[in-house]
Scaffold this active site. Structure first.
Site: not given
Length: 687
Positions: A224, A231, A267, A300, A325, A348, A443
């Site tokens: 609550n 959405w 968001c 994954n 987002h 988040d 990266e």
């Protein structure tokens, strides 16, 4: 000796010293680890140092062992914990300097004084985190950053898409009347407090803990909490998330309705509201937007996107890529991980995935995300995937119930990670804090390391061995959508599909195209257009195929996002399909705000709104909502008369500034044809 007859909390000077003078209201608000002065008044002259003891306590079951209660005498020394020292003694008054530890739990405290014969309750104060104090785990050394991330009560949030970024203003309003007490009640209504209040209050000394609890409480799932997410594109029974101008009205509404979830949030609404609560409590925080944000539900690190052969996007599978987002970063040390991971931490509050059984997310260290440390607390795999996942396109044929992999893209997720710059309304790009340069060796190494942590049983490298033979055969054609002219609500959408023959042979291409209105997270609303064609391409030829979607086709299905997803599935016989997809955003007409007088504190100021109806039909049910901390108390809601086709509207209203400096006025105009048109205006208020 009898107890004091009254107490002077020295509110004004204490609040100035503790950087809490911007909060509305008259109570004492302090920051931990810092001295404050209390003056006790007796009805007789007092000696230099009477024998008195102080008691501070917080929460419903205070105890010294849990450090939610302290008993300490008036003495000379300070022990690093709670202590009291005589500052001045004058006639019948004593001024006492009280110190609190830099790791005290935050919240509402009671202060009592104990004499030889009686104990007297002196009253209450609120204790907050202290970003000005080096010993506090939220310490922020840079003054300009501290001003922005703790003291700034308005800001901007980036929304849109990689090809069409825009900024919406947001009123954080952490200093407004009653907001701090509502922020504290957010903690008092959490599941943890309800289960074990004593432990919960004791743990409020730790920003990691407070941040995680708040990430659960700002959404209403499980507990609550403050906001209900929606959405669906249908917001009956609440407010379209795009209509909110800030957190103040949301938090007040939550309290006013006796803590029933406020409807509705998406968001940036969750993030804007969490930002208000973090700043109110003294945790430096900012709002972050990630464009092309992956929602990876199965850990994954790849997100599966499905189309059918006719070009329809499919709501299949639970993974998705959101156009954007929004989350928060909060600033504090990570004693649990080590100093390398101090600084910005992702929190988040948007309810996407459960963590430890509850919709909460973070704190996840931004440095840890960049390094691919997915085994760390909290929720690192989810945050890592949001900015790094590979996007895999599948073609699903429901007639044969079969799917085949079409292509994979390791570079489209996690773009232009953005936040408002310190001290200005320009965009600051923080992508390089989340990941190494896309396509660089580092990266890919980080991605591989993260993937092998999450999937230790993998047998092969996903980027090579898994590619099917069909994918290895380079497609013989390529396609892309090009926008022609302006994209505006009320006008025809005009695009071209550019098809290129990459070979020296003739090619025949069957093209199936669709257009759907969508919500920004990819939720499909309604198909508004479709077309099929067979096109012949000469060797190395490039051809343009027109795509025209009229306002009549899309007007009843467009949501406040103003987004349309256009897809073409292009098939050359005996080859794999080429999927061409583009999300477009249509511009709203402009809403203009103008100040008509010089703004001064406590002097009414006239503002006018200008809006022109661009349509060939009337717009009705028009409402203007206006708010701005320091410019008006609460918000204004103005009903605007129906506008005839092409009619210009001018609405004047009055605001009453209460504080000097540069303040932000925010407006939202809604009507039956335009669900949410935004405007913001900076106003310089003189003393």
């Amino acid at each position: 000796m009898a107890g004091p007859t009254s107490v002077n909390w020295n509110v004004s000077s204490n609040r100035q010293a503790h950087h809490t003078d911007r909060f509305y209201g008259s109570g004492l608000i302090l920051r931990r680890g810092q001295v404050f002065l209390v003056t006790l008044i007796y009805n007789t002259n007092v000696g230099s140092a009477p024998n008195i003891t102080f008691i501070v306590s917080t929460g419903p079951a205070p105890s010294e062992s849990a450090r939610t209660k302290a008993v300490f005498p008036l003495s000379n020394g300070s022990s690093g914990g709670w202590s009291a020292k005589l500052q001045a003694s004058q006639g019948n008054s004593l001024t006492i300097a009280i110190s609190s530890p830099a790791n005290a739990p935050i919240g509402q405290y009671t202060l009592s004084v104990q004499g030889s014969s009686s104990t007297m309750n002196l009253g209450t104060f609120i204790m907050l985190f202290n970003p000005w104090l080096q010993a506090d785990s939220v310490f922020m050394s840079n003054a300009a950053e501290r001003e922005e991330y703790v003291q700034q009560d308005s800001g901007a949030i980036y929304v849109g898409s990689t090809t069409h970024m825009s900024m919406v203003g947001w009123n954080f309003g952490q200093f407004e009347q009653d907001i701090l007490s509502i922020c504290l009640s957010v903690l008092d209504r959490s599941l943890n407090f309800r289960r074990d209040a004593a432990t919960d209050v004791a743990r409020r000394n730790d920003p990691k803990y407070v941040g995680r609890v708040l990430s659960a409480m700002i959404n209403s799932n499980d507990d609550n909490g403050v906001l209900a997410g929606n959405w669906s594109g249908n917001y009956a029974g609440g407010l379209d998330p795009r209509n909110w101008n800030g957190s103040v009205e949301i938090l007040k509404e939550w309290k006013r309705s006796n803590y029933r979830p406020v409807r509705f949030g998406q968001c940036w609404v969750f993030a804007g509201t969490l930002n208000t609560v973090l700043r109110a409590l003294g945790i430096p925080s900012r709002v972050i937007t990630n464009f092309n944000s992956a929602h990876d539900t199965d850990r994954n690190l790849s997100v599966d996107v499905y189309y059918d052969p006719m070009g329809n996007p499919l709501d299949k599978g639970s993974d998705s890529v959101w156009n954007f987002h929004v989350w928060n970063e909060a600033w504090f040390t990570r004693t649990d991980l080590g100093p390398k991971y101090n600084g910005w931490q992702v929190l988040d509050a948007t309810p996407q995935e459960r963590s430890q059984g509850v919709f909460q997310c973070g704190p996840a260290s931004v440095v840890g995300v960049r390094e691919g440390d997915v085994n760390q607390e909290f929720d690192m795999p989810f945050v890592f995937a949001e900015v790094n996942a590979d996007r895999i396109i599948w073609i699903y044929d429901k007639n044969t119930n079969s799917q085949k992999k079409n292509s994979s893209d390791p570079q489209s997720v996690g773009k232009y990670i953005s936040t408002k710059a310190v001290g200005s309304y320009s965009r600051m790009d923080v992508t390089d804090q989340y990941k190494f340069r896309e396509g660089s060796r580092q990266e890919r190494e980080v991605f591989e390391r993260a993937l092998s942590s999450l999937k230790p049983n993998r047998l092969f490298n996903p980027t090579s061995a898994e590619s099917s033979e069909r994918e290895d055969r380079k497609p013989s054609i390529s396609g892309k959508f090009k926008v022609n002219g302006v994209l505006a609500v009320g006008q025809e959408v005009n695009l071209s599909l550019i098809l290129t023959n990459l070979t020296t042979d003739m090619k025949t291409v069957t093209v199936n195209m669709t257009a759907w209105t969508i919500v920004y997270n990819g939720t499909l609303v309604h198909e508004v257009w479709k077309d099929s064609s067979t096109i012949s391409l000469d060797p190395e030829e490039e051809t343009l195929y027109p795509v025209k979607i009229s306002y009549a086709e899309y007007q009843n299905y467009l949501k406040a996002d103003n987004m349309i997803r256009i897809t073409a599935v292009c098939q050359v016989p005996d080859e794999g399909e080429v999927v061409v997809a583009r999300d477009i955003i249509l511009d709203n007409p402009t809403l203009t705000l103008e100040v008509l007088d010089q703004a001064r504190v406590q002097k009414p100021v006239n503002v006018q709104m200008l809006f022109a109806n661009p349509l060939d039909e009337p717009v009705k049910n028009c409402v203007l909502m206006v708010e701005g901390s320091g410019l008006l108390l609460g918000n204004l809601k103005i009903d605007v008369p129906t506008l005839r086709p092409k009619e210009r509207s001018r609405v004047r209203f009055e605001i009453l500034p209460t504080r000097s400096g540069t303040k932000q006025l925010l407006a939202d105009f809604s009507c039956n044809k335009f669900p949410a048109i935004k405007a913001m205006l900076s106003i310089d208020v003189a003393e």
